[in-house]
Write a protein that holds these residues in place. Structure first.
Motif, PDB file in Angstrom:
ATOM      1  N   TYR A   1       0.859  -1.192   0.000  1.00 15.21           N
ATOM      2  CA  TYR A   1       0.000   0.000   0.000  1.00 15.21           C
ATOM      3  C   TYR A   1       0.894   1.241   0.000  1.00 15.21           C
TER       4      TYR A   1
ATOM      5  N   PRO B   1       0.620   5.408   0.053  1.00 13.93           N
ATOM      6  CA  PRO B   1      -0.191   6.626   0.107  1.00 13.93           C
ATOM      7  C   PRO B   1       0.284   7.653  -0.914  1.00 13.93           C
TER       8      PRO B   1
ATOM      9  N   GLY C   1     -11.681   5.072  -1.881  1.00 16.60           N
ATOM     10  CA  GLY C   1     -11.286   3.674  -2.006  1.00 16.60           C
ATOM     11  C   GLY C   1     -11.750   3.031  -3.299  1.00 16.60           C
TER      12      GLY C   1
ATOM     13  N   GLU D   1     -11.374   2.173  -7.224  1.00 14.63           N
ATOM     14  CA  GLU D   1     -10.276   2.046  -8.183  1.00 14.63           C
ATOM     15  C   GLU D   1     -10.465   3.013  -9.339  1.00 14.63           C
TER      16      GLU D   1
ATOM     17  N   ASN E   1      -4.211   6.518  -3.255  1.00 16.75           N
ATOM     18  CA  ASN E   1      -3.232   5.489  -2.891  1.00 16.75           C
ATOM     19  C   ASN E   1      -3.062   4.496  -4.030  1.00 16.75           C
TER      20      ASN E   1
ATOM     21  N   LEU F   1      -1.985   0.305  -4.881  1.00 13.63           N
ATOM     22  CA  LEU F   1      -1.704  -1.055  -4.442  1.00 13.63           C
ATOM     23  C   LEU F   1      -0.791  -1.685  -5.489  1.00 13.63           C
TER      24      LEU F   1
ATOM     25  N   GLY G   1       5.886   3.070   0.762  1.00 13.98           N
ATOM     26  CA  GLY G   1       4.848   2.051   0.785  1.00 13.98           C
ATOM     27  C   GLY G   1       4.978   1.138   1.998  1.00 13.98           C
TER      28      GLY G   1
ATOM     29  N   ILE H   1       1.134  -4.908   3.056  1.00 12.87           N
ATOM     30  CA  ILE H   1      -0.072  -5.295   3.800  1.00 12.87           C
ATOM     31  C   ILE H   1      -0.380  -6.779   3.663  1.00 12.87           C
TER      32      ILE H   1
END
Length: 208
Positions: A81, A83, A125, A127, A160, A162, A195, A198
Motif C-alpha cells: 500500500y 499513500p 477507495g 479504483e 493510494n 496497491l 509504501g 499489507i
C-alpha cells in the motif's frame, strides 16, 4: 640663566626618540604579527583536516569476504500500500495540485522481480486506474515509474496505490514510494511517502 639647547642636542634627542618609537612599535606589533601568522596556519591545518578525502580501503578481510550474504527482510512477493496525494490543502482549504510519481525499485542485485499489478485508488477507495495488463519484469537493481499528471485530480487528497509483486526466489524487499511535487508559482512543494506491505505472497510450490 637657562642653558641654550644646541641643534646637535635636538638632533640627538629626535634620533633617540625615533629609535624609542621604533623599538616600541616592534615590541608591540611583532608578537601580534607572529600570533596572526600562527593562527592563520592553524586555521589552514584545521580546514585541511575537514577537507573531503576519498575513502581508502583497509584491504580484504577474509572472514567477511567469504561470509554468506543473506538478504534482509527476504520475501517472495507482497502487496504494498502506497499513500499518495493528487492535491493537498492550504490557506482556507484551497487545493494545491501535485504531480505524483510512483517509483518501484528492485533492491536485489542478483534476481529480477515481476510487478504483476499497479492499481490507483481515490479517496473513497474506488479504483481509478489499473496500469498493467501483464507482469512487468524489473532486472536486478532496476526501477520503473508510473506518473499521475498534475491536472489529474481524480485520486484526491487520500489517493493510494496497491502494488503486487512476486519473485521466483526470496529476495530483499523492493523500495516502493510515491513522490509528490509541484513547482508552479512562487513557492515549490515536494515530499515522498513510502509504501507499506499489507500482505505477503507465498512462493509457488513446484510439484515434485
Amino acid at each position: 640663566m637657562s642653558k641654550k639647547i644646541t641643534a646637535e642636542e635636538v638632533d640627538s634627542f629626535m634620533f633617540q626618540f625615533k629609535i624609542f618609537i621604533g623599538v616600541a612599535v616592534v615590541v608591540f606589533f611583532l608578537p601580534l604579527l607572529i600570533y596572526a601568522v600562527y593562527m592563520g596556519r592553524r586555521m589552514d591545518q584545521f580546514e585541511d583536516s575537514l577537507r573531503y578525502q576519498f575513502p581508502q580501503p583497509d584491504g580484504p578481510i577474509a572472514a567477511i569476504d567469504d561470509a554468506e550474504q543473506i538478504p534482509l527482510a527476504a520475501t517472495s512477493g507482497q502487496v504494498v500500500y502506497v499513500p499518495a496525494y493528487s492535491h493537498v490543502y492550504h490557506e482556507d482549504g484551497n487545493p494545491h495540485l501535485l504531480t505524483i510519481t510512483l517509483s518501484i525499485r528492485n533492491t536485489s542485485d542478483e534476481h529480477p522481480i515481476a510487478v504483476r499489478s499497479v492499481r490507483y485508488f481515490d479517496t473513497r477507495g474506488q479504483e481509478v486506474k489499473s496500469y498493467l495488463k501483464q507482469p512487468l519484469t524489473l532486472a536486478p537493481l532496476g526501477t520503473t515509474e508510473f506518473l499521475i499528471e498534475r491536472d489529474d485530480s481524480s485520486g484526491g487528497s487520500g489517493a493510494n496505490f496497491l502494488v503486487d509483486w512476486v519473485a521466483q526466489q526470496r529476495v530483499s524487499e523492493p523500495i516502493i514510494e510515491a513522490v509528490m511535487i509541484d513547482t508552479e508559482g512562487q513557492q515549490g512543494i515536494s515530499f515522498a511517502r513510502a509504501g507499506t506491505a499489507i500482505r505477503e505472497i507465498a512462493p509457488v510450490q513446484n510439484d515434485q
